[in-house]
Scaffold this motif. Structure first.
Motif, short mmCIF file in Angstrom:
data_model
loop_
_atom_site.label_atom_id
_atom_site.label_comp_id
_atom_site.label_asym_id
_atom_site.label_seq_id
_atom_site.Cartn_x
_atom_site.Cartn_y
_atom_site.Cartn_z
N ARG A 162 31.80 -11.91 -16.55
CA ARG A 162 31.20 -11.34 -17.75
C ARG A 162 30.92 -9.85 -17.57
O ARG A 162 31.21 -9.03 -18.45
CB ARG A 162 29.90 -12.07 -18.09
N THR A 163 30.34 -9.52 -16.43
CA THR A 163 29.98 -8.12 -16.17
C THR A 163 31.22 -7.24 -16.12
O THR A 163 31.25 -6.14 -16.70
CB THR A 163 29.20 -8.01 -14.85
N GLY A 198 32.78 -6.82 -19.53
CA GLY A 198 31.92 -5.93 -20.30
C GLY A 198 32.11 -4.48 -19.89
O GLY A 198 32.13 -3.57 -20.75
N ARG A 199 32.26 -4.23 -18.62
CA ARG A 199 32.52 -2.87 -18.13
C ARG A 199 33.87 -2.39 -18.65
O ARG A 199 34.00 -1.23 -19.07
CB ARG A 199 32.49 -2.86 -16.60
N ALA A 255 35.30 -3.24 -21.39
CA ALA A 255 35.14 -2.95 -22.82
C ALA A 255 34.48 -1.59 -23.03
O ALA A 255 34.80 -0.88 -23.99
CB ALA A 255 34.32 -4.04 -23.48
N ARG A 296 38.57 -11.99 -22.82
CA ARG A 296 37.22 -12.31 -23.30
C ARG A 296 37.24 -13.62 -24.09
O ARG A 296 36.27 -14.38 -24.08
CB ARG A 296 36.69 -11.16 -24.15
#
Length: 258
Positions: free
Chosen positions: A113-114, A117-118, A120, A137
């Motif tokens: 997830r991290t 997210g980075r 993105a 995702r």
């Protein structure tokens, strides 16, 4: 020498002889050999990222090679200088962590997830890597967060981006995974269409390692005897490729001893 930045579901063969050789090996499940062709060019950030993609895909299909993928990923992360390159490396880290989680190697869901997210945050809205990020995702939403609605939205964005960018391999995967969600919801006709399109694209591209999963999925939408025929063909390819992908084991018919 120029390199096409590779992410696991976003590269097709080009005119460059090196890229053509890499694609031919990759499409037949020879990821280690394909990665070896790129090793002399690993100082090039795009080539380093492409090499990571090959080795992470090997992990996803075989359940092996995790240390090699991690080493290649650290090399790519160290050599990344632009936001696009750093975002691409983060996207691959997210995929590797996702694969380790869903294959039961180690729970790395938070890392996945991290990292995504980075990615993105680093990739610009018009980055050519955006559709691939959206697809990954979607995988996270479907298989880890268990949120089919969020997964469907992400797959749809990825599908539109792949179509606009002419990324036929990614398009085959967005067709496939949208069809999986449709089948879960009882939309058999929609699922059959999606799986058929995924299979067609993979056959056209020569992506041999992706044919067996597409055939097996399509079989789930078809009546007998067509379903048995498709599963038998998937089983033949599965055995031809040495039991790859590993997650198809147990889903395909085993031939009777002679």
């Amino acid at each position: 020498m120029a390199h096409t930045a590779m992410s696991g579901f976003g590269t097709t063969a080009g005119d460059d002889p090196l890229q053509t050789a890499v694609w031919r090996l990759r499409s037949r499940g020879c990821w280690t050999d394909a990665a070896a062709l790129l090793t002399p060019h690993a100082a090039n950030p795009a080539a380093a990222l492409e090499r990571v993609g090959l080795l992470v895909e090997r992990c996803m299909y075989t359940g092996e090679g995790w240390a090699d993928a991690e080493d290649a990923l650290r090399t790519a992360e160290a050599g990344a200088v632009s936001d696009e390159e750093r975002g691409g490396a983060a996207c691959e880290r997210g995929r590797l962590a996702y694969a380790a989680t869903v294959l039961g190697v180690r729970d790395r869901a938070d890392e996945a997830r991290t990292a995504l997210g980075r990615a993105a945050a680093l990739l610009s809205p018009d980055s050519p890597s955006r559709p691939l990020l959206d697809f990954r995702r979607g995988l996270l939403a479907e298989h880890i967060a268990e949120s089919p609605q969020a997964a469907r939205a992400a797959y749809r964005r990825a599908h539109e981006g792949a179509a606009a960018g002419g990324d036929l391999l990614l398009l085959s995967f967005t067709f496939h995974h949208q069809a999986r969600l449709a089948l879960r919801e009882g939309e058999t006709a929609e699922a059959r269409h999606g799986f058929s399109e995924a299979l067609r694209l993979r056959e056209e591209l020569g992506y041999l390692i992706g044919a067996a999963p597409a055939l097996a999925a399509l079989a789930d939408c078809e009546p007998q005897p067509e379903a048995d025929r498709l599963r038998a063909e998937a089983g033949r390819l599965f055995r031809l490729l040495g039991g790859v992908p590993v997650w198809l084991a147990g889903r395909l018919p085993v031939p009777a001893p002679r």
